[in-house]
Design a protein around this motif. Structure first.
Motif, short mmCIF file in Angstrom:
data_model
loop_
_atom_site.label_atom_id
_atom_site.label_comp_id
_atom_site.label_asym_id
_atom_site.label_seq_id
_atom_site.Cartn_x
_atom_site.Cartn_y
_atom_site.Cartn_z
N ILE A 249 0.20 4.15 -4.87
CA ILE A 249 -0.15 3.54 -3.69
C ILE A 249 -0.57 1.81 -4.22
N ALA A 250 -0.78 1.61 -5.36
CA ALA A 250 -0.80 0.22 -5.75
C ALA A 250 0.49 -0.55 -5.88
N LYS A 251 1.47 0.38 -6.48
CA LYS A 251 2.75 -0.34 -6.20
C LYS A 251 3.30 -0.52 -4.91
N CYS A 252 2.95 0.43 -4.03
CA CYS A 252 3.39 0.08 -2.58
C CYS A 252 2.60 -1.15 -1.94
N ILE B 242 -0.13 -2.23 7.38
CA ILE B 242 0.03 -3.32 6.43
C ILE B 242 -1.50 -3.87 6.02
N ARG B 243 -2.38 -3.85 6.95
CA ARG B 243 -3.67 -4.18 6.64
C ARG B 243 -4.33 -3.41 6.09
N LYS B 244 -3.97 -1.86 6.15
CA LYS B 244 -4.78 -0.72 5.54
C LYS B 244 -4.19 -0.71 4.23
N VAL B 245 -3.20 -0.82 3.60
CA VAL B 245 -2.59 -0.87 2.30
C VAL B 245 -3.21 -2.09 1.57
N MET B 246 -3.24 -3.16 2.18
CA MET B 246 -3.83 -4.32 1.64
C MET B 246 -5.36 -4.35 1.21
N ARG B 247 -5.94 -3.56 2.14
CA ARG B 247 -7.25 -3.34 1.74
C ARG B 247 -7.65 -2.57 0.60
N LEU B 248 -6.54 -1.83 0.02
CA LEU B 248 -6.71 -1.22 -1.24
C LEU B 248 -6.31 -1.85 -2.38
N ALA B 249 -6.06 -3.22 -2.38
CA ALA B 249 -5.61 -4.26 -3.27
C ALA B 249 -7.23 -4.24 -4.06
N PRO B 250 -7.35 -4.29 -5.36
CA PRO B 250 -8.68 -4.63 -5.77
C PRO B 250 -9.34 -5.86 -5.51
N THR B 251 -10.68 -5.88 -5.48
CA THR B 251 -11.28 -6.86 -4.93
C THR B 251 -12.69 -6.85 -5.74
N ILE C 127 4.48 4.60 0.93
CA ILE C 127 5.95 4.75 0.52
C ILE C 127 6.74 4.39 1.58
N ALA C 128 6.65 5.06 2.87
CA ALA C 128 7.38 4.85 3.84
C ALA C 128 7.26 3.35 4.68
N LEU C 129 6.09 2.75 4.62
CA LEU C 129 5.79 1.69 4.74
C LEU C 129 6.52 0.64 3.95
N ALA C 130 6.42 0.63 2.56
CA ALA C 130 6.94 0.08 1.55
C ALA C 130 8.44 -0.25 1.86
N ARG C 131 9.18 1.18 2.33
CA ARG C 131 10.49 1.00 2.49
C ARG C 131 10.81 0.26 3.69
N ARG C 132 9.98 0.24 4.74
CA ARG C 132 10.55 -0.44 5.91
C ARG C 132 10.23 -2.01 5.85
N ILE C 133 9.34 -2.26 5.23
CA ILE C 133 8.90 -3.65 5.06
C ILE C 133 10.05 -4.34 4.01
N PHE C 134 10.10 -3.45 2.83
CA PHE C 134 11.42 -3.81 1.91
C PHE C 134 12.72 -3.94 2.77
N LYS C 135 12.87 -3.10 3.64
CA LYS C 135 14.48 -3.16 4.13
C LYS C 135 14.46 -4.44 5.29
N GLN C 136 13.30 -4.69 6.05
CA GLN C 136 13.48 -5.69 6.71
C GLN C 136 13.60 -7.09 6.00
N ALA C 137 12.81 -7.15 4.86
CA ALA C 137 12.80 -8.81 4.16
C ALA C 137 14.13 -8.79 3.42
N ASN C 138 14.51 -7.63 3.01
CA ASN C 138 16.04 -7.59 2.07
C ASN C 138 17.23 -8.13 3.51
N THR C 139 16.90 -7.56 4.58
CA THR C 139 17.93 -7.87 5.50
C THR C 139 17.91 -9.34 5.96
N LEU C 140 16.44 -9.92 6.02
CA LEU C 140 16.53 -11.27 6.47
C LEU C 140 17.02 -12.06 5.39
N ILE C 141 16.69 -11.89 4.25
CA ILE C 141 17.14 -12.85 2.97
C ILE C 141 18.67 -12.49 3.03
N ASP C 142 19.53 -11.41 3.06
CA ASP C 142 20.77 -11.34 3.07
C ASP C 142 21.49 -12.09 4.22
#
Length: 174
Positions: A34-37, A103-112, A152-167
């Motif tokens: 989850i930290a990596k995601c 996105i908000r849910k996973v970002m809340r798991l970043a250490p603070t 993991i599914a979220l990370a894959r979706r966001i990565f795919k869209q970011a990669n598509t945009l940059i490409d």
């Protein structure tokens, strides 16, 4: 001029690491995955914001400090749909809007640090459970396999869209 490429390359490495680290039968790996995601999502949003800022579509300064991405997402969502030929591609806006709660849910798991006098649940440092007992993120029950699969599914979706945009932007102007 900023470059979105390094953000995206690191996100790809983080996603690969998340997928390799997961051992379904070992809940102690869940916090690591989850930290990596969370890192994948953060770096992908920053890569999108960097690319759009570089093209003059949004006005942002992207830095490495801090895990927050809300301000970047807000700027991307507010950006014009069409302004003198410059626009945020609809698929980017849609993927961010459709996944905003996750996105908000996973970002809340970043250490603070402390929040309201409590060490909040996170993926890296001991935190307090509902009873105030300090537990480690790697402890059994700290995270569920359903959360791991969701992120993991979220990370894959966001990565795919970011990669598509940059490409796409590398090949053709927006």
């Amino acid at each position: 001029m900023a470059d979105a490429g390094p953000w995206l390359r690191q996100a790809r490495s983080d996603l690969s690491a998340a997928e390799r680290v997961l051992v379904t039968e070992e809940s102690s790996t869940y916090c690591q995955v989850i930290a990596k995601c969370q890192q994948v999502v953060e770096k992908c949003v920053k890569s999108i914001a960097t690319e759009l800022a570089d093209r003059g579509i949004v006005s942002l300064t992207i830095g490495a400090r801090g895990h927050g991405v809300e301000q970047f997402i807000a700027a991307i969502r507010r950006a014009p749909r069409r302004d003198h030929g410059k626009a945020v591609p609809e698929y980017v806006r849609e993927v961010l809007e459709r996944n905003l709660q996750e996105i908000r849910k996973v970002m809340r798991l970043a250490p603070t640090g402390l929040r309201e006098g409590v060490l909040p649940r996170n993926t890296e440092y001991p935190f307090q459970d509902a009873r105030g007992i300090l537990i480690a993120p790697a402890d059994n029950g700290s995270f569920r396999i359903e959360e791991v699969k969701q992120f993991i599914a979220l990370a894959r979706r966001i990565f795919k869209q970011a990669n598509t945009l940059i490409d796409v932007t590398r090949r053709t102007p927006l």
